[in-house]
Design an enzyme around this catalytic site. Structure first.
Site, PDB file in Angstrom:
ATOM      1  N   CYS A 162       0.802  -1.236   0.000  1.00 30.84           N
ATOM      2  CA  CYS A 162       0.000   0.000   0.000  1.00 30.84           C
ATOM      3  C   CYS A 162       0.830   1.280   0.000  1.00 30.84           C
ATOM      4  CB  CYS A 162      -0.918   0.003   1.220  1.00 30.84           C
ATOM      5  SG  CYS A 162      -2.111  -1.336   1.184  1.00 30.84           S
TER       6      CYS A 162
HETATM    7  N1  LIG Z   1      -2.913  -6.208   1.837  1.00 31.95           N
HETATM    8  C1  LIG Z   1      -3.394  -5.177   2.498  1.00 31.95           C
HETATM    9  O1  LIG Z   1      -3.100  -4.997   3.669  1.00 31.95           O
HETATM   10  C2  LIG Z   1      -4.335  -4.178   1.838  1.00 31.95           C
HETATM   11  C3  LIG Z   1      -4.972  -3.233   2.661  1.00 31.95           C
HETATM   12  C4  LIG Z   1      -5.858  -2.331   2.090  1.00 31.95           C
HETATM   13  C5  LIG Z   1      -6.084  -2.354   0.720  1.00 31.95           C
HETATM   14  N2  LIG Z   1      -5.462  -3.266  -0.071  1.00 31.95           N
HETATM   15  C6  LIG Z   1      -5.781  -3.243  -1.494  1.00 31.95           C
HETATM   16  O2  LIG Z   1      -6.609  -4.359  -1.788  1.00 31.95           O
HETATM   17  C7  LIG Z   1      -6.321  -4.854  -3.099  1.00 31.95           C
HETATM   18  C8  LIG Z   1      -5.955  -6.329  -3.020  1.00 31.95           C
HETATM   19  O3  LIG Z   1      -4.774  -6.462  -2.228  1.00 31.95           O
HETATM   20  P1  LIG Z   1      -4.312  -7.836  -1.584  1.00 31.95           P
HETATM   21  O4  LIG Z   1      -3.275  -7.485  -0.599  1.00 31.95           O
HETATM   22  O5  LIG Z   1      -5.476  -8.640  -1.151  1.00 31.95           O
HETATM   23  O6  LIG Z   1      -3.641  -8.534  -2.879  1.00 31.95           O
HETATM   24  P2  LIG Z   1      -3.208 -10.064  -3.026  1.00 31.95           P
HETATM   25  O7  LIG Z   1      -2.173 -10.088  -4.086  1.00 31.95           O
HETATM   26  O8  LIG Z   1      -2.946 -10.666  -1.691  1.00 31.95           O
HETATM   27  O9  LIG Z   1      -4.534 -10.769  -3.573  1.00 31.95           O
HETATM   28  C9  LIG Z   1      -5.088 -10.505  -4.813  1.00 31.95           C
HETATM   29  C10 LIG Z   1      -5.713 -11.774  -5.336  1.00 31.95           C
HETATM   30  O10 LIG Z   1      -6.336 -11.468  -6.599  1.00 31.95           O
HETATM   31  C11 LIG Z   1      -6.116 -12.553  -7.481  1.00 31.95           C
HETATM   32  N3  LIG Z   1      -6.285 -12.070  -8.833  1.00 31.95           N
HETATM   33  C12 LIG Z   1      -5.419 -11.421  -9.625  1.00 31.95           C
HETATM   34  N4  LIG Z   1      -5.950 -11.135 -10.810  1.00 31.95           N
HETATM   35  C13 LIG Z   1      -7.210 -11.622 -10.777  1.00 31.95           C
HETATM   36  C14 LIG Z   1      -8.263 -11.637 -11.697  1.00 31.95           C
HETATM   37  N5  LIG Z   1      -8.132 -11.085 -12.907  1.00 31.95           N
HETATM   38  N6  LIG Z   1      -9.408 -12.223 -11.333  1.00 31.95           N
HETATM   39  C15 LIG Z   1      -9.550 -12.793 -10.101  1.00 31.95           C
HETATM   40  N7  LIG Z   1      -8.572 -12.800  -9.178  1.00 31.95           N
HETATM   41  C16 LIG Z   1      -7.420 -12.226  -9.523  1.00 31.95           C
HETATM   42  C17 LIG Z   1      -4.722 -13.026  -7.152  1.00 31.95           C
HETATM   43  O11 LIG Z   1      -4.502 -14.342  -7.577  1.00 31.95           O
HETATM   44  C18 LIG Z   1      -4.715 -12.890  -5.611  1.00 31.95           C
HETATM   45  O12 LIG Z   1      -5.164 -14.063  -4.991  1.00 31.95           O
HETATM   46  C19 LIG Z   1      -5.222  -3.960  -3.648  1.00 31.95           C
HETATM   47  O13 LIG Z   1      -5.810  -2.920  -4.373  1.00 31.95           O
HETATM   48  C20 LIG Z   1      -4.586  -3.398  -2.392  1.00 31.95           C
HETATM   49  O14 LIG Z   1      -3.973  -2.151  -2.639  1.00 31.95           O
HETATM   50  C21 LIG Z   1      -4.591  -4.189   0.472  1.00 31.95           C
END
Ligand SMILES: NC(=O)c1ccc[n+]([C@@H]2O[C@H](COP(=O)([O-])OP(=O)(O)OC[C@H]3O[C@@H](n4cnc5c(N)ncnc54)[C@H](O)[C@@H]3O)[C@@H](O)[C@H]2O)c1
Length: 434
Positions: A271
């Site tokens: 992030c």
């Molecule tokens: N990790 C955190 O602490 C956090 C906190 C707040 C916001 N976010 C935001 O949330 C969002 C997701 O982050 P995350 O940490 O969960 O990411 P992550 O990489 O852990 O998970 C994303 C998932 O999406 C899947 N994916 C990718 N492309 C895809 C598609 N086309 N269709 C379906 N699934 C698909 C991936 O395989 C993965 O399992 C991002 O925008 C991030 O900035 C993350």
């Protein structure tokens, strides 16, 4: 139709589809299951889908037992997007990284939406949770949904609700973190509020999807800028012979107007190093520069080199060169007590040190083997921290302050410690702060 959807959400007969089962999506699956919904998880990663369906977990702080419980309750994971037709709600939690030019890479959000469009139907609610620039929902998702022949606000509902997950934080859970929500129309917002108030204690409505998108960016930019500020204060304090951690602790006693932020070896995680630049990019469209963001980015990006210069100084004092010195990096996850390596500054430290000829190893109880990363590679396994092992390194570089390290033992046996986290509060002959 909206009343119908809201009714179905209220009586928990609505089926929730969560797309992207990572750090954000998976806890959300478990929360909706916990409050009594049937949940379908969709992910393009076959290995994740298989693991979940077999009752396993790939996230350290999510126990396999929780997944098994969810499966028993009817949870099911799939890579088949056509099953989206059978759900009432679709929540998108896919990655939003930067590309090689440090510009927003919306490909995951857009690919996911494009893959879902053929299966969208009347009466559904689509919520985007991925962090992104203001305008994404309206400019990118809305036209795609409309292209499916659906009228948003009438027979389809579109909201943006940013995720505030903080993996490893034991004080807050998905249910106790208030959730901001903005709708494409008033009726969309009503549906969004109905959805989220089933899972979280407090929903905070805002007037538009853009306002909700900007809220998330403000939160993360606030952190990036304040961390940049304390990192700059750290470098200045260091030159003046002042310990920045003592100063922050003292300033933190002020009961109003000051929130402590802590310096470190650089920014990490999915992030804070990334999200601010989503706004920088979008602001250019309006002829605006985001100077605070750029400046904080510059200060924070310089931290790994500054830390390496401290390692060089420490070794130099002992009459050693960095080249061929044995360095153990303590903690390679980007923050304490988690296994998440994304954007971890420890990896940059390891590369900088190795680039100058140091013999680098690491110890991290959360990361037993150096993982496959897109742009980084180390053929290493975590070193077990015995007294003998600690004593065998020319320098221990404390990069991430995991709770599990025995800091007293390390201090007793290390030749030199470079502490980037202010763990060692009292002056010690073998500790340099960085
Ligand atoms: N990790 C955190 O602490 C956090 C906190 C707040 C916001 N976010 C935001 O949330 C969002 C997701 O982050 P995350 O940490 O969960 O990411 P992550 O990489 O852990 O998970 C994303 C998932 O999406 C899947 N994916 C990718 N492309 C895809 C598609 N086309 N269709 C379906 N699934 C698909 C991936 O395989 C993965 O399992 C991002 O925008 C991030 O900035 C993350």
């Amino acid at each position: 139709m909206n009343t119908n959807l809201i009714e179905r959400i209220k009586n928990k007969s609505a089926i929730i589809g969560i797309v992207g089962l990572g750090y954000v999506g998976l806890p959300l699956v478990l929360r909706y299951m916990e409050v009594g919904f049937k949940v379908l998880g969709i992910d393009v990663d076959k290995a994740k889908v298989e693991k979940l369906n077999a009752g396993g977990s790939y996230i350290e702080h999510i126990a396999p037992e929780s997944i098994k419980r969810a499966l028993k309750g009817g949870f099911d994971a799939t890579g088949d997007f056509s099953r989206a037709r059978g759900v009432d709600v679709l929540i998108l939690c896919v990655p939003t990284p930067l590309n090689q030019y440090r510009e927003p890479d919306l490909s995951f959000v857009l690919d996911t939406t494009d893959a879902l469009v053929p299966y969208l139907r009347k009466g559904q609610l689509l919520s985007l949770e991925s962090t992104t620039y203001p305008g994404t929902t309206e400019e990118e998702l809305l036209p795609r949904v409309t292209s499916a022949g659906l009228e948003v606000g009438k027979d389809f509902f579109l909201v943006y609700s940013p995720e505030r997950e903080d993996p490893g934080n034991q004080s807050y859970t998905t249910s106790t973190i208030p959730k901001v929500c903005g709708g494409q129309t008033e009726t969309c917002l009503k549906a969004g509020i109905a959805l989220y108030q089933e899972a979280v204690e407090q929903v905070v409505p805002v007037s538009s999807t853009k306002a909700a998108e900007m809220t998330k960016l403000l939160e993360n930019i606030y952190r990036a800028v304040n961390i940049g500020l304390v990192n700059e204060m750290k470098v200045v304090s260091d030159k003046m012979g002042i310990d920045i951690h003592e100063v922050i602790k003292a300033a933190g006693t002020k009961p109003f107007g000051f929130t402590p932020f802590y310096p470190g070896p650089g920014l990490g995680g999915h992030c804070i190093p990334i999200d601010p630049f989503y706004l920088t990019w979008k602001a250019r469209e309006y002829g605006l520069n985001t100077r605070f963001i750029e400046l904080a980015g510059e200060v924070n990006a310089n931290m790994p080199s500054w830390v390496v210069s401290k390692v060089v100084d420490g070794l130099n004092e002992a009459g050693k060169a960095l080249k061929n010195s044995k360095i153990l990096v303590l903690g390679i996850a980007y923050k304490p007590n988690v296994d998440d390596m994304r954007e971890s500054p420890s990896v940059e430290l390891m590369e900088l040190l190795e680039g100058k000829g140091a013999l680098v190893e690491y110890s991290d109880p959360h990361v037993p083997v150096f993982p496959q990363m897109r742009e980084h590679h180390f053929d290493l396994q975590s070193i077990e921290l015995t007294e003998r092992a600690v004593a065998s390194y020319d320098c221990i570089l404390l990069a991430t302050n995991h709770r599990g390290f025995d800091y007293d033992m390390i201090q007793s046996y290390a030749k030199l410690i470079v502490d980037t986290r202010g763990v060692y509060q009292r002056k010690q002959h073998n500790v340099i702060k960085a």
